[in-house]
Design an enzyme around this catalytic site. Structure first.
Site, PDB file in Angstrom:
ATOM      1  N   GLY A 143       0.982  -0.919  -0.072  1.00  0.00           N
ATOM      2  CA  GLY A 143       0.092  -0.096  -0.032  1.00  0.00           C
ATOM      3  C   GLY A 143       0.878   1.138  -0.142  1.00  0.00           C
ATOM      4  O   GLY A 143       1.822   1.326  -0.763  1.00  0.00           O
ATOM      5  N   SER A 144       0.306   2.179   0.867  1.00  0.00           N
ATOM      6  CA  SER A 144       1.165   3.521   0.848  1.00  0.00           C
ATOM      7  C   SER A 144       2.315   3.362   1.084  1.00  0.00           C
ATOM      8  O   SER A 144       3.309   4.615   0.968  1.00  0.00           O
ATOM      9  CB  SER A 144       0.053   4.642   1.618  1.00  0.00           C
ATOM     10  OG  SER A 144      -0.982   4.680   0.874  1.00  0.00           O
ATOM     11  N   VAL A 145       2.828   2.561   2.074  1.00  0.00           N
ATOM     12  CA  VAL A 145       4.320   2.334   2.564  1.00  0.00           C
ATOM     13  C   VAL A 145       5.261   2.458   1.057  1.00  0.00           C
ATOM     14  O   VAL A 145       6.514   2.908   1.076  1.00  0.00           O
ATOM     15  CB  VAL A 145       4.392   1.108   3.107  1.00  0.00           C
ATOM     16  CG1 VAL A 145       5.862   0.893   3.147  1.00  0.00           C
ATOM     17  CG2 VAL A 145       3.791   1.152   4.500  1.00  0.00           C
ATOM     18  N   GLN A 146       4.631   2.090   0.111  1.00  0.00           N
ATOM     19  CA  GLN A 146       5.470   1.784  -1.336  1.00  0.00           C
ATOM     20  C   GLN A 146       5.745   3.321  -1.710  1.00  0.00           C
ATOM     21  O   GLN A 146       6.789   3.314  -2.442  1.00  0.00           O
ATOM     22  CB  GLN A 146       4.609   1.213  -2.189  1.00  0.00           C
ATOM     23  CG  GLN A 146       5.043   1.120  -3.537  1.00  0.00           C
ATOM     24  CD  GLN A 146       6.076   0.156  -3.944  1.00  0.00           C
ATOM     25  OE1 GLN A 146       6.231  -0.772  -3.192  1.00  0.00           O
ATOM     26  NE2 GLN A 146       6.796   0.549  -4.936  1.00  0.00           N
ATOM     27  N   LYS A 147       4.928   4.320  -1.248  1.00  0.00           N
ATOM     28  CA  LYS A 147       5.149   5.589  -1.947  1.00  0.00           C
ATOM     29  C   LYS A 147       6.729   6.112  -1.596  1.00  0.00           C
ATOM     30  O   LYS A 147       7.023   7.036  -2.481  1.00  0.00           O
ATOM     31  CB  LYS A 147       4.060   6.642  -1.447  1.00  0.00           C
ATOM     32  CG  LYS A 147       2.637   6.215  -2.074  1.00  0.00           C
ATOM     33  CD  LYS A 147       1.691   7.049  -1.470  1.00  0.00           C
ATOM     34  CE  LYS A 147       0.091   6.560  -1.961  1.00  0.00           C
ATOM     35  NZ  LYS A 147      -1.121   7.113  -1.470  1.00  0.00           N
TER      36      LYS A 147
END
Lengths: 147, 615
Positions: free
Chosen positions: B289-293
């Protein structure tokens, strides 16, 4: 006529001159057969006695060695169990639960004293601390001087 | 007379030849067999220590109880007379059953079996074995067997694994390093008298056992315990299916803790659930999820596509191909910089940057950060994650992967990627094994893995500052990760779970938070994943777990706070106040819940930092 040299008339050696033609020989020494037999028996007896004694001593030592080996086994077993017991008692979750049971509460904010001056003992502390750590906990392996 | 004499001597001579020549070899062998004792000397299996030398796994002697069932049936004595049974099997079974934990009928059947040797119970506590032997039951004996014990019970159970009853490693590190842990058994060949005593003058041939090698892990027992406690609380509090926490040391790649709940106790394999044996931080994958950003941002900044201060116009939705991607909430077009895109965790803004970056470059950076391959920890069952080859990406793959969907990683991979950013862009392979300890008791450290620069130091610094705004910024999604006194950076993640049949997504979510502290000189990375929690948001569910674990780890590792106290006097005052509060709580239930009405003389609350600077 043949020329035959006349026998020389040299004098006989002095010893020959002294030895008589007949003399009295000393009586042969008597053979101590009995002494030899006794000595032999004595040596044989001592050998047998020594061998038996040594074997008896060795057997006694074997008993002692067996007992010591059993003690070593027991001591090693106790040591291993104590190592496990110490590790069980040091379990952080157990200590936390025990502390809470005693009414203790988690510490608040931790304070750090940041000093910007060199203290007199700064040069010697790391070595002292490391050696103390290693010396005071025989249950732990030596991991590094900085531990 | 002479004839008799010759005959006797002849017989004696013939017997002499028979014994000394004809049967000499066989008789000598028989004699050796009667005297020779071969004693197996078991090798001590290596211990496992944590990074401070505290014992995590060791072996102790245990008592295995066996029976010779011949003692419970009539037999025949050497002189041919009938020998009665030494005892009734039923009576012995009655006495033994509660001690060995078996059913009486079952035990009686074992005692009456037509055999010479029957196990009654294996690997009991030694003290219990001694109690049983003290009963002097006929036909009952005791064997010594080493037993593996895990003194702290479930602590690091999934990392350590366990052994079988024969001592062979079956799971976890016990399996991975079985080759060096088990050692080599030895043996002692000697001559012994009846009763077990050694014949002192007899030959002895000793082949000493070689003890197994001890392992020293990078795990810190205290941090591991704190991580497990925090994960367990998250499971209970948010009614989650599970939770995992990974703690890494920046720079060395040392895994300080790796917890997964629910766990299991390796001392009680039979009573555990097999699904809980997995070290899910390494074996299970999830969509970050947004951890990837943060990684998308790092790649874009490194490639010069964008800078943290680059102004952007960000709507609340964007259509790519046939699919519309939306932010977590509706909003008008916002004119913000890229740092704020990350701070607010905008999907749309991140996708805009990813489109400028391109699929090939995003794919390359993700793989450099460790996606799509094993990290070579060697841990059994380590997963590689899932990152499709860029050639197989669809037109919606780029925006999907840029925001952490359509890609799957292990929690260790996520922590490793953030550790690379925290380490000024240099990747250090994570490791669980710090070294080995030989018979001299000294550590032989393992060679650290090769490091590799993934992004520049400048880019890493910029990404760190952006991630710090996620926690400390006004619109940050990770405010619950704040720790008093420390600057913290990190990123929340809330991702849908793929359905069980891998077709689309299920209605369940994974909440995550990955971050590090302190921001300027990161020392520790903590990654948290909570599986199927309610509520679902990473900032609500995972960030508090991160804060709890990170705060403990920072203090335990003696990392000084970022913000110093105003003065030493303030620090002393607050310490006095806290002590007064603690004392009041200990005094009795009437005052336990309240702070004292007035602080003690000289004590005053003040200063919100945690460090004391020498004036």
């Amino acid at each position: 006529m043949s020329a035959v040299p006349a026998p020389s008339r040299r004098p006989l050696p002095r010893s020959h001159a002294r030895r008589p033609h007949l003399r009295v020989v000393p009586e042969p020494r008597p053979r101590h057969t009995l002494r030899f037999a006794l000595l032999y028996l004595g040596l044989a007896g001592a050998t047998v006695f020594g061998t038996v004694s040594l074997n008896a001593l060795a057997a006694g030592d074997a008993v002692a060695a067996h007992r010591l080996e059993q003690e070593v086994v027991t001591a090693e077993r106790d040591y291993a169990m104590l190592v496990a017991e110490v590790a069980r008692l040091e379990d952080p979750a157990r200590i936390r639960a025990a502390a809470l049971d005693l009414g203790m509460v988690p510490a608040g904010s931790v304070r750090f004293l940041v000093v910007d001056r060199t203290l007199p003992a700064d040069g010697v502390m790391p070595d002292l601390v490391a050696s103390d750590d290693e010396a005071t906990d025989p249950l732990k392996p030596v991991l590094s001087v900085e531990k | 007379m002479l004839l008799l004499f010759v005959l006797v001597f002849g017989l004696v001579g013939w017997r002499l030849v028979d014994l000394q020549v004809v049967d000499a070899e066989e008789l000598a062998d028989r004699g050796v067999r009667q005297r020779a004792r071969t004693i197996e000397l078991p090798a001590r299996r290596g211990r496992v220590y944590d990074r401070e030398g505290d014992v995590l796994v060791t072996s102790v002697d245990s008592a295995t109880i066996y029976a010779d069932p011949r003692a419970y049936r009539p037999g025949e004595a050497p002189d041919g007379t009938e020998k009665p049974a030494a005892a009734h099997a039923a009576d012995v079974a009655e006495v033994l059953a509660p001690l060995v934990g078996r059913d009486v009928a079952d035990l009686r059947e074992a005692l009456e079996r037509d055999a010479h040797f029957v196990y009654l119970a294996r690997q009991l506590d030694w003290s219990l074995g001694e109690r049983i032997m003290a009963l002097e039951l006929p036909g009952i004996g005791l064997l010594t067997e080493p037993r593996r014990v895990y003194p702290a019970g479930p602590l690091a159970g999934q990392i350590l694994g366990f052994t079988g009853i024969d001592g062979a490693g079956l799971h976890g590190l016990e399996l991975q390093h079985d080759g060096i842990l088990h050692g080599t058994p030895g043996q002692l060949v000697m001559e012994g008298a009846p009763g077990g005593l050694a014949i002192a003058s007899g030959p002895r041939e000793l082949q000493p056992p070689v003890a197994g090698t001890d392992l020293v892990l990078t795990i810190d027992r205290e941090i591991q315990s704190a991580a497990e406690a925090a994960a367990l609380r998250a499971v209970d509090e948010f009614d989650a299916a599970g939770a995992s926490v990974v703690v890494l040391e920046v720079g060395t790649g040392d895994v300080l803790a790796m917890a997964s709940e629910p766990g299991f106790d390796p001392n009680d394999i039979d009573g555990s659930v097999q699904a809980n044996w997995r070290n899910r931080a390494v074996t299970d994958v999830f969509e970050p999820g947004s951890v990837q950003k943060a990684l998308t941002a790092a790649a874009a900044i490194e490639e010069g596509v964008v800078a943290p201060s680059t102004p952007m116009a960000v709507a609340d939705r964007i259509k790519v191909g046939s699919k519309t991607f939306k932010d977590s909430h509706d909003h008008p077009v916002e004119h913000i910089d890229f740092a704020e895109v990350i701070e607010t965790s905008s999907n749309v803004g991140t996708i805009q940057v990813a489109q400028a970056l391109g699929a090939e470059r995003l794919d390359r950076y993700l793989r450099d950060f460790g996606y799509g391959r094993r990290l070579d920890t060697g841990f059994p069952g380590e997963a590689a994650g899932l990152l499709m080859p860029v050639e197989s990406w669809w037109n919606t793959s780029l925006p999907t992967i840029a925001i952490g969907q359509g890609v799957a990683v292990t929690l260790l991979q996520a922590a490793h990627a953030y550790a690379t950013i925290a380490n000024d862009g240099v990747a250090t392979p994570p490791r669980i094994l710090r070294g080995t300890v030989g018979e001299d008791g000294r550590l032989t450290p393992l060679e650290p893995g090769a490091t590799e620069r993934i992004i520049s130091e400048r880019t890493a610094t910029q990404v760190r500052e952006m991630l710090a705004r996620v926690v400390s910024g006004e619109r940050g999604t990770g405010k619950t990760a704040q720790i008093a006194g420390y600057d913290v950076a990190g990123k929340t993640g809330t991702a849908r779970k793929p359905s069980a049949d891998a077709r689309g997504y299920s209605g369940e979510y994974v909440a995550s938070f990955v971050g590090f502290a302190p921001v300027d000189e990161p020392r520790i990375v903590v990654a948290v994943m909570v599986d199927e929690p309610y509520p679902i948001w990473g900032g609500v569910v995972a960030a508090p777990v991160f804060r709890e674990v990170m705060e403990f780890a920072l203090k335990h590792r003696r990392v000084a706070p970022t913000e110093p106290n105003a003065s030493l006097a303030d620090a002393l005052s607050e310490a006095a106040l806290q002590r007064a509060i603690a004392d009041a709580k200990l005094e009795g239930p009437a005052t336990a819940a309240d702070e004292p009405a007035s602080p003690p003389v000289g004590a005053a609350a003040g200063g919100d930092g945690d460090a004391v600077a020498d004036p």
